[in-house]
Scaffold this motif. Structure first.
Motif: not given
Ligand code: GDP
Ligand code: IMO
Ligand code: MG
Length: 427
Positions: A65-76
């Motif tokens: 399972t690959c998690v993009i955590g809350n600490g990452v900033v995401i350009d959708p």
């Protein structure tokens, strides 16, 4: 089972992607905890090269399972592009999850990143212009918009209505550029939201439940310790938290849940962007390393500045992260060099320093003190056992281990998964 954090020990691009991919074979969860699409993590999978920016490097294993955590900033927009590209190349993203608490890179962040860089003139940071500084600034200024907001159209619209007038004032009154429209951004982002909705959820519970089941969890760092806003070459740094501390705040885990911390170092030094780099080689040797290693940025294509291994940085990042083990990468790049230098300290204003000074201007003045080492001038990419390395290469690795003061567990001798020498088991 261990929870291992994988952390860059220098200025990024140490080969974290390759090492995470290698370790992910045994993992159940691989979780990114910091940075954004400024990161570029290279993985070679089935002979093809993949440059990952937001998606964790465990994506090639269906059991992970690959998690993009809350600490990452995401350009959708960039995330969707990355998902599409992986899918087109036959890699499933069905096991991807995105934290509803992760902050979104908005169009004004990207604009402001560029405008701020231009306004800095000669002291520009050399950012990736992905909006990273402005989005992290908004997060702490409590002006952010998060992935979870994309799931509720009305809430997203009203949040944007609160934030955008403030941003438009900065764009128009300070920088003299046209304002952005709430309606345009809203329709663009809600369309992204529709596509991303199946991936967005709380992710702390996924990581915590895996830990409770005793599963093998990898915490994938981005950037490197010398780009950390606290401990890096401030202000020439990024805005996320590349050190191990970021894994706790960026995923919702306790420091006591991290059982091992693997520091990744290249056997020489590179840096993209501006800022002090004491061991930089502005000569033929630097050019030779850049050409041999194809040292051009994965995200921006910019040439990376190259230099000898900086033991001051090595020692310091091992200390601030508490590395329990170390992986050295790109040993093969030095194969053809007749002589290799290692920086063991700095000299500045008559003083000898073992750790870097806080001030970038002082660091600029530091002169590296080198030890000369013999090169091995033999290929190493095909080797899989430490004792088979040429004696000079063994001596070099042993010297780095002594300087860093953390046990070297792995040596990478090529970009592929199998090009690795395991010295100590990591589990
Ligand atoms: P990351 O950002 O830390 O994941 O590193 P990057 O992917 O930006 O840069 C590392 C580069 O080195 C990539 O092109 C990798 O394919 C490559 N690489 C990783 N390990 C080795 C190695 O041991 N030898 C060689 N020659 N290349 C390597
Ligand atoms: P990975 O994860 C190398 C550098 C940029 C710039 C500075 C600030 O691949 O190791 P930013 O866009 O973050 O505001 O830029 O940080 N930088 C990196 N350098 N590897 C990275 O990530 C980087 N991410 C940011 O070049 O000097
Ligand atoms: Mg990189």
């Amino acid at each position: 089972m261990p929870t291992m954090a994988i952390i860059g020990g220098q200025w990024g691009d140490e080969g974290k992607g390759k090492i995470v991919d290698l370790m992910a074979e045994k993992a159940k969860v691989v979780a990114r905890f910091s940075g954004g699409s400024n990161a570029g993590h290279t993985v070679i999978h089935k002979g093809q090269e993949f440059g990952l920016h937001l998606i964790p490097s465990g994506i090639f294993y269906p059991q992970v399972t690959c998690v993009i955590g809350n600490g990452v900033v995401i350009d959708p927009a960039l995330l969707l592009k990355e998902i599409d590209l992986l899918n087109q190349r036959g890699v499933s993203t069905a096991n991807l999850v995105i934290s509803d608490r992760a902050h979104l890179v908005m169009p004004y962040h990207i604009l402001l990143d560029g405008l701020e860089e231009e306004a800095r003139g000669g002291s520009a940071i050399g950012t990736t212009r992905k909006g990273i500084g402005p989005v992290f600034a908004d997060k702490v200024a409590r002006l952010g918009i998060r992935a979870g907001d994309l799931l509720e159209n009305d809430a997203f619209y009203s949040r944007l209505q609160t934030v955008l007038p403030h941003k438009n004032k900065i764009l128009t009154l300070i920088y003299g550029v046209p304002p952005l429209s709430t309606e345009d951004i809203c329709s663009q982002y809600l369309a992204y939201g529709e596509r991303l909705a199946p991936y967005i959820r709380d992710t702390e519970s996924i990581v915590q439940e895996a830990l409770a089941r005793g599963e093998w969890v990898l915490l994938e760092g981005a950037q490197g310790t010398m780009l950390d806003p606290e401990f890096g070459t401030y202000p020439y740094v990024t805005s996320g938290t590349p050190t191990v501390a970021g894994a706790c705040t960026g995923l919702g885990i306790s420091p006591t849940q991290i059982t091992s911390i693997l520091g990744i170092y290249k056997v020489y030094t590179t840096r993209v962007g501006s800022g002090p780099l004491p061991t930089e080689l502005c000569d033929e040797t630097g050019d030779q390393i850049r050409e041999l290693a194809h040292e051009f940025g994965t995200t921006t294509g910019r040439p990376r500045r190259c230099g000898w291994f900086d033991g001051v940085v090595g020692r310091y990042s091992a200390r601030v992260n508490g590395f329990t083990t170390v992986a050295l990468t790109r040993l093969d790049i030095l194969d053809s060099l007749p002589k290799i230098k290692v920086c063991i300290g700095y000299e500045v204003e008559g003083k000898f320093l073992q750790y870097p000074p806080a001030n970038a201007a002082t660091l600029e003045k530091c002169k590296p003190i080198y030890e000369d080492m013999a090169g091995w001038q033999k290929p190493t990419s095909h080797l899989r056992h430490f004792q088979d390395l040429p004696a000079e290469a063994q001596a070099y690795v042993n010297r780095l281990e002594k300087i860093i003061s953390s046990p070297i567990a792995l040596i990478s001798v090529g970009p592929s998964r199998e090009q690795v020498i395991v010295i100590k088991p990591l589990i």
